[in-house]
Design a protein around this motif. Structure first.
Motif, PDB file in Angstrom:
ATOM      1  N   THR A  23     -36.252   0.744 -41.675  1.00  0.00           N
ATOM      2  CA  THR A  23     -36.207  -0.497 -40.908  1.00  0.00           C
ATOM      3  C   THR A  23     -35.717  -1.652 -41.762  1.00  0.00           C
ATOM      4  N   ASN A  24     -35.301  -2.732 -41.080  1.00  0.00           N
ATOM      5  CA  ASN A  24     -34.838  -3.925 -41.779  1.00  0.00           C
ATOM      6  C   ASN A  24     -35.966  -4.654 -42.498  1.00  0.00           C
ATOM      7  N   SER A  25     -37.214  -4.272 -42.211  1.00  0.00           N
ATOM      8  CA  SER A  25     -38.342  -4.909 -42.898  1.00  0.00           C
ATOM      9  C   SER A  25     -38.579  -4.321 -44.279  1.00  0.00           C
ATOM     10  N   GLY A  26     -37.787  -3.304 -44.648  1.00  0.00           N
ATOM     11  CA  GLY A  26     -37.909  -2.748 -45.994  1.00  0.00           C
ATOM     12  C   GLY A  26     -38.822  -1.547 -46.100  1.00  0.00           C
ATOM     13  N   SER A  27     -39.102  -0.872 -44.988  1.00  0.00           N
ATOM     14  CA  SER A  27     -39.962   0.311 -45.023  1.00  0.00           C
ATOM     15  C   SER A  27     -39.160   1.551 -44.655  1.00  0.00           C
ATOM     16  N   TYR A  28     -39.577   2.669 -45.201  1.00  0.00           N
ATOM     17  CA  TYR A  28     -38.901   3.943 -44.943  1.00  0.00           C
ATOM     18  C   TYR A  28     -39.949   5.037 -44.839  1.00  0.00           C
ATOM     19  N   SER A  29     -39.806   5.890 -43.836  1.00  0.00           N
ATOM     20  CA  SER A  29     -40.719   7.027 -43.690  1.00  0.00           C
ATOM     21  C   SER A  29     -39.914   8.257 -43.308  1.00  0.00           C
ATOM     22  N   LEU A  30     -40.313   9.395 -43.826  1.00  0.00           N
ATOM     23  CA  LEU A  30     -39.638  10.669 -43.575  1.00  0.00           C
ATOM     24  C   LEU A  30     -40.684  11.689 -43.149  1.00  0.00           C
ATOM     25  N   SER A  31     -40.462  12.306 -41.999  1.00  0.00           N
ATOM     26  CA  SER A  31     -41.363  13.349 -41.491  1.00  0.00           C
ATOM     27  C   SER A  31     -40.648  14.691 -41.572  1.00  0.00           C
ATOM     28  N   ILE A  32     -41.289  15.674 -42.207  1.00  0.00           N
ATOM     29  CA  ILE A  32     -40.713  17.011 -42.335  1.00  0.00           C
ATOM     30  C   ILE A  32     -41.556  17.966 -41.493  1.00  0.00           C
ATOM     31  N   TYR A  33     -40.894  18.715 -40.628  1.00  0.00           N
ATOM     32  CA  TYR A  33     -41.574  19.636 -39.722  1.00  0.00           C
ATOM     33  C   TYR A  33     -41.301  21.069 -40.176  1.00  0.00           C
ATOM     34  N   PHE A  34     -42.359  21.886 -40.171  1.00  0.00           N
ATOM     35  CA  PHE A  34     -42.268  23.237 -40.713  1.00  0.00           C
ATOM     36  C   PHE A  34     -42.488  24.277 -39.623  1.00  0.00           C
ATOM     37  N   ALA A  35     -42.057  25.500 -39.915  1.00  0.00           N
ATOM     38  CA  ALA A  35     -42.209  26.603 -38.975  1.00  0.00           C
ATOM     39  C   ALA A  35     -43.688  26.871 -38.714  1.00  0.00           C
ATOM     40  N   VAL A  36     -43.981  27.346 -37.511  1.00  0.00           N
ATOM     41  CA  VAL A  36     -45.351  27.661 -37.135  1.00  0.00           C
ATOM     42  C   VAL A  36     -45.904  28.727 -38.078  1.00  0.00           C
ATOM     43  N   GLY A  37     -47.121  28.499 -38.562  1.00  0.00           N
ATOM     44  CA  GLY A  37     -47.750  29.451 -39.464  1.00  0.00           C
ATOM     45  C   GLY A  37     -47.567  29.123 -40.930  1.00  0.00           C
ATOM     46  N   THR A  38     -46.781  28.081 -41.253  1.00  0.00           N
ATOM     47  CA  THR A  38     -46.584  27.697 -42.653  1.00  0.00           C
ATOM     48  C   THR A  38     -47.866  27.112 -43.236  1.00  0.00           C
ATOM     49  N   ASP A  39     -48.184  27.503 -44.457  1.00  0.00           N
ATOM     50  CA  ASP A  39     -49.356  26.955 -45.138  1.00  0.00           C
ATOM     51  C   ASP A  39     -49.085  25.484 -45.451  1.00  0.00           C
ATOM     52  N   PRO A  40     -49.843  24.543 -44.861  1.00  0.00           N
ATOM     53  CA  PRO A  40     -49.541  23.125 -45.080  1.00  0.00           C
ATOM     54  C   PRO A  40     -49.724  22.684 -46.529  1.00  0.00           C
ATOM     55  N   ASP A  41     -50.655  23.299 -47.249  1.00  0.00           N
ATOM     56  CA  ASP A  41     -50.858  22.919 -48.649  1.00  0.00           C
ATOM     57  C   ASP A  41     -49.642  23.296 -49.500  1.00  0.00           C
ATOM     58  N   ILE A  42     -49.130  24.512 -49.292  1.00  0.00           N
ATOM     59  CA  ILE A  42     -47.948  24.939 -50.040  1.00  0.00           C
ATOM     60  C   ILE A  42     -46.747  24.079 -49.663  1.00  0.00           C
ATOM     61  N   ALA A  43     -46.635  23.746 -48.361  1.00  0.00           N
ATOM     62  CA  ALA A  43     -45.522  22.914 -47.909  1.00  0.00           C
ATOM     63  C   ALA A  43     -45.571  21.538 -48.572  1.00  0.00           C
ATOM     64  N   GLN A  44     -46.771  20.962 -48.683  1.00  0.00           N
ATOM     65  CA  GLN A  44     -46.897  19.642 -49.310  1.00  0.00           C
ATOM     66  C   GLN A  44     -46.495  19.700 -50.781  1.00  0.00           C
ATOM     67  N   VAL A  45     -46.910  20.754 -51.474  1.00  0.00           N
ATOM     68  CA  VAL A  45     -46.545  20.900 -52.893  1.00  0.00           C
ATOM     69  C   VAL A  45     -45.031  21.035 -53.045  1.00  0.00           C
ATOM     70  N   ASN A  46     -44.407  21.820 -52.155  1.00  0.00           N
ATOM     71  CA  ASN A  46     -42.957  22.000 -52.233  1.00  0.00           C
ATOM     72  C   ASN A  46     -42.217  20.681 -51.992  1.00  0.00           C
TER      73      ASN A  46
END
Length: 750
Positions: A23-46
Motif C-alpha cells: 500500500t501507499n502507506s508503506g506496508s507490505y504483506s505476503l500470504s503463502i498458501y500451501f497444499a492440503v495436508g502440509t505440516d504448517p511448522d515445516i512450511a513456516q521454517v521453509n
C-alpha cells in the motif's frame, strides 16, 4: 521490498500460490498458501529460510524494523473488546496496556497463533516539525533527525576496576549513563544547533513533541463506545473449543490486573456456533438412538431380542471413538454427523442375526445355543457381503483429493470403522448373546402389536408377489429402472449444488469502501452512522466499527469494516430474525447510503476456509498491463458476473483512479544548485510522510521515534512550497523551485 522476497519465496516446498499487498502507506504483506495436508511448522521454517536469503537485497529500513513470519488460520477464533467505562478518556494508553499485558499473554496460550488489535495502536514519540521555523533558522528536517540520532542512542560506557586490574584492586563499578531518552521533556531539550555566541536551538523550539500513536489512521468502537478490539487467531490443527476455553481462563487470570475503570467483553466467539451445533448433534444422536431401539422393539417384540442389537450401538461407537483418537481425529461436527448415520447402520447386522436365530428356533424347534450356531451358518456370508458393499460406498470418500477429501475423510473413516465393528459384533458378540438371552419367541396375538404383525405380513406378501412378477417380466423391470434413473438425473439437475452450505454462525461482516481519496474523517462519520443504524435492527446484539482497515481492501483511510454479532440462536426463532433476513435488511440499508460501496457477507461454513462464503477471482497482469487497463477489465468482469443468475453479487475493491500528486523533480537544476536528489526525497518523506528515526524504551518495551511535519503543513499540495532543502554549499533552496506538482490517477495498493 516485494520483488526480492517473492522471487526467493516462490516455489517453496508444497506451496500452491502466494498473494501480496503493498500500500501507499508503506506496508507490505505476503500470504503463502500451501497444499492440503502440509505440516504448517515445516512450511513456516521453509518460508523463514527463504526470507533470510532475501534480506541482503532488502532496504536497510526494512532490516532495521524487521520482518515477521507467522502461521495462522485465515479466520478469527474470537474478538475481545477492552474499553474505558468513562468514554471521555483517551484509548491510546489502554491500547498499549492491552498490547503489553493481554496480547503477549494470549500469544502464550496453547492453540493461539496470534492476538493483535486492528490497526496499529503502539506508542511513538512523535516529533511534529514546524517547517517555517526550521527555514527561518536555516535548518532542515535532516538536521533534526541527525540531532535525535546523535543524542538518543544506546550507550555502554564500560566499568571501573574490572580485570585486568592493578594489583590490590578491591572493588569494581559499572558506569551507568543516560543513553536513550524516555519522555517528552528530554526530547524537547535535544540541542539541534549552536553558534559561537552561545545561541542554542533546541528541538522544542522547532517542533511539537508528544508521546502519541504510531498511526492515526484507525479507530474502533463497540456500539459507539471507543475501545480496543483484539482479534485472536487459532494455530492450524489446534482444537478450537479448547483454545477458546484457554483464552477465557487467561482473561480471568488477568482481571485482577485490569487498570481502574477498564472493562472487557468477549464480543465474538466462533466456538459458540460449534458448541451449539454439537449440542444439536448430540440431541439428534440421542433421538436417533431412541428411535432405533423403539423400531427394533416393534419388529422383534421381545425385550431380550431388542437388547442384543441395542448393545451393539455403544460397543461400535466406543470402538469407533477409540480408533479416531488413535488416528488423530477429534469429535467434531463431521464425525458426529457420521455417527448419527452409523447408528442406523450398526444395528442392521445384529438384527439380522437375532431375527434369524428366532426363526430357526421357531421353525426347527432348537434351543437358543443350537439355533445360534445354525443361524450363523446361514447369515455369516450375507453379513460379510453387506458390510463389504457398505465399505465399497464409503471407502472411496476417504480418498477424495483436495480440500473436499480433507473435510470428508473423517466422515468416511467414522462410517467405515463403525460398520466394520458392527459386522465383527454381529459375527461374535450377537450370536453369543443370543445363546444366553433368547427364549422361545412369542408373537403378539392381539392388540396394537398384533395389528402391526398382520400389516407387516400383508406388506411382505405383496412385496414378494410383486418381486416375483418383476423377475418374470425383465423388460418391465428394466423400463422401471430406466425411468427411475432418468428421474434421479433430472432431480440432480434441479436440486441446488454447492461446495458447502451457508451456516448461521450468528456473525456477519460489513465491508465499507468510500470513494478513492476520501479522507479519514469521512470514513469515521460514515462507519459511525452505519454502525448506529445496524445496531437498531432486531436480532443484532453488537456492532464493532473499525475505520482505516478492511479485510477486503486492507489498510486505507477510505476503508472501514463493521463486525455484526447477532443475538443467540434461541432468541432468533422467527424468520425475520434469521441471518439471511438480517443480512438482506443491512444490504437494503446500505443501498440508501450514497458515496460508499458497502458489502455484507457471512463467514464460511467451516472455520479457516477463507473469510466469507463464495469464491475469489484474481486478475493477473501477465504482460505488465497498466493499472487503468486492469481496472477496466475488472469492472467489465464485475458487470458480466452480476448478470449471471447463479451469482448473488460480485464486487471488487480494486481501483486505479485514486487521486494522487505526481512530484516531478528537475534533476538537472538540482545538480546545478548542488542539491542531492536523495536530500530532496528525504525532505519530502520527513515532512509530508513520516520518518522513522530510532527507538525509545518505555514500560520495558521499545517504541519508535517518528518525525513528521505538523498537520497544518500537510493540508494541500501548496504546502510543498513551504519546504526548503539545504544545498551542499549551505544555501536554503525552496523545493518549489526544484519540483513541479501535477494531479494523476493511480492505484492505492498493488
Amino acid at each position: 521490498v516485494a520483488s526480492p522476497l517473492e522471487a526467493r519465496i516462490n516455489g517453496v516446498d508444497d506451496m500452491l500460490y502466494m498473494s501480496s499487498t503493498a500500500t501507499n502507506s508503506g506496508s507490505y504483506s505476503l500470504s503463502i498458501y500451501f497444499a492440503v495436508g502440509t505440516d504448517p511448522d515445516i512450511a513456516q521454517v521453509n518460508v523463514l529460510n527463504r526470507v533470510q536469503e532475501a534480506q541482503s537485497s532488502l532496504p536497510s529500513e526494512v532490516i532495521e524494523q524487521g520482518i515477521s513470519v507467522r502461521q495462522r488460520s485465515s479466520d478469527m477464533l474470537g474478538v475481545l473488546y477492552f474499553y474505558y467505562k468513562d468514554t471521555s478518556r483517551d484509548v491510546l494508553p489502554l491500547a498499549n496496556w492491552v498490547s503489553i499485558n493481554v496480547s503477549d499473554t494470549l500469544k502464550r496460550v496453547e492453540g493461539v497463533s496470534e492476538a493483535s488489535p486492528f490497526g496499529s495502536h503502539d506508542y511513538s514519540m512523535r516529533i511534529w516539525l514546524d517547517p517555517t521555523r526550521l527555514t527561518a533558522l536555516g535548518l532542515t528536517a535532516d538536521d533534526v533527525i541527525s540531532a535525535i540520532q546523535e543524542q538518543n542512542l544506546l550507550a555502554a560506557a564500560g566499568s571501573i576496576g574490572t580485570a585486568p586490574m592493578a594489583k590490590g584492586q578491591q572493588v569494581q563499578y559499572t558506569l551507568k549513563v543516560k543513553g536513550r531518552l524516555t519522555d517528552e521533556a528530554e526530547f524537547r531539550d535535544i540541542v539541534v544547533q549552536t553558534n559561537a555566541k552561545g545561541g542554542i536551538v533546541r528541538l522544542g523550539d522547532v517542533a511539537r513533541v508528544e508521546l502519541g500513536s504510531e498511526s492515526y489512521a484507525s479507530e474502533d468502537t463497540l456500539n459507539g463506545q471507543p475501545g480496543v478490539p483484539l482479534a485472536v487467531y487459532q494455530t492450524p490443527g489446534s482444537n478450537a473449543l479448547q483454545t477458546m476455553e484457554n483464552v477465557r481462563d487467561a482473561l480471568k487470570a488477568l482481571e485482577s490486573r485490569l487498570p481502574d475503570g477498564v472493562g472487557y467483553d468477549v464480543v465474538y466467539d466462533s466456538t459458540k456456533f460449534v458448541s451449539a451445533a454439537i449440542e444439536e448433534i448430540v440431541l439428534t444422536l440421542f433421538i436417533t438412538f431412541v428411535l432405533v431401539v423403539g423400531v427394533t422393539y416393534i419388529f422383534l417384540q421381545d425385550w431380550r431380542a431388542t437388547l442384543i442389537p441395542t448393545l451393539t450401538i455403544p460397543v461400535s461407537l466406543i470402538g469407533t471413538f477409540a480408533l479416531l483418537i488413535a488416528m488423530g481425529f477429534s469429535a467434531n461436527t463431521i464425525t458426529l454427523f457420521a455417527l448419527i448415520l452409523a447408528i442406523g447402520l450398526v444395528v442392521d447386522d445384529a438384527i439380522v442375526v437375532v431375527e434369524n436365530v428366532q426363526r430357526v428356533m421357531d421353525d426347527e424347534g432348537l434351543d437358543a445355543r443350537c439355533a445360534a450356531e445354525r443361524s450363523m451358518e446361514q447369515v455369516t456370508g450375507p453379513i460379510i457381503a453387506t458390510t463389504l458393499v457398505l465399505l465399497a460406498v464409503f471407502v472411496p470418500v476417504g480418498f477424495l483429493p483436495g480440500i473436499t477429501g480433507q473435510i470428508y475423510r473423517q466422515f468416511a473413516v467414522t462410517i467405515c470403522v463403525a460398520v466394520l465393528l458392527s459386522a465383527v459384533n454381529a459375527l461374535s458378540l450377537s450370536p453369543a448373546l443370543c445363546s444366553l438371552l433368547l427364549g422361545k419367541p412369542k408373537m403378539a396375538r392381539r392388540g396394537p402389536l398384533a395389528w402391526f404383525n398382520r400389516a407387516l405380513n400383508g406388506s411382505r406378501n405383496v412385496y414378494v408377489a410383486v418381486s416375483g412378477w418383476l423377475v418374470r417380466k425383465v423388460v418391465v423391470a428394466l423400463l422401471i429402472l430406466a425411468i427411475i434413473g432418468v428421474g434421479v438425473w433430472r432431480l440432480f439437475g434441479i436440486v441446488p449444488t454447492s461446495f458447502l452450505p451457508e451456516e448461521d454462525k450468528g456473525f456477519m461482516i460489513v465491508d465499507v469502501q468510500l470513494p478513492d481519496g476520501a479522507a479519514f474523517a469521512r470514513t469515521t462519520e460514515l462507519v459511525d452512522d452505519l454502525s448506529r443504524r445496524i445496531k437498531s435492527i432486531d436480532g443484532v446484539d453488537f456492532v464493532i466499527g473499525v475505520r482505516g482497515f478492511s479485510l477486503i481492501s486492507g489498510a486505507g483511510e477510505n476503508a472501514g469494516i463493521a463486525f455484526v454479532g447477532l443475538t443467540p440462536w434461541d432468541e432468533r426463532t422467527t424468520p425475520e430474525l434469521q441471518i439471511k433476513s438480517v443480512q438482506n435488511r443491512i444490504r437494503g440499508m446500505a443501498a440508501t447510503i450514497a458515496g460508499a460501496n458497502i458489502n455484507v457477507f457471512v463467514p464460511p461454513a467451516i472455520q479457516g476456509l477463507g473469510m466469507s462464503g463464495g469464491f475469489n477471482l484474481e486478475l493477473q497482469a501477465l504482460e505488465g498491463q497498466a493499472p487503468q487497463e486492469i481496472d477496466g477489465v475488472a469492472k467489465g468482469l464485475m458487470v458480466a458476473l452480476n448478470q449471471d443468475p447463479a451469482i448473488a453479487y460480485a464486487f471488487t475493491s480494486y481501483s486505479a483512479n485514486v487521486p494522487q500528486l505526481a512530484v516531478n523533480l528537475d534533476r538537472t537544476k538540482a545538480r546545478m544548485l548542488k542539491v542531492p536528489v536523495s536530500r530532496v526525497f528525504s525532505t519530502l518523506q520527513a515532512n509530508l510522510g513520516s520518518r522513522y528515526v530510532n527507538d525509545i524504551n518505555l514500560n520495558d518495551r521499545v517504541f519508535q521515534v517518528t518525525v513528521q511535519a505538523d498537520a497544518a503543513f500537510r493540508d494541500t499540495a501548496e504546502d510543498i512550497a513551504r519546504l526548503y532543502v539545504r544545498s551542499d554549499d549551505g544555501n536554503m533552496v525552496p523545493l518549489s523551485s526544484l519540483v513541479a506538482v501535477s494531479t494523476v490517477l493511480g492505484p492505492q495498493s498493488v
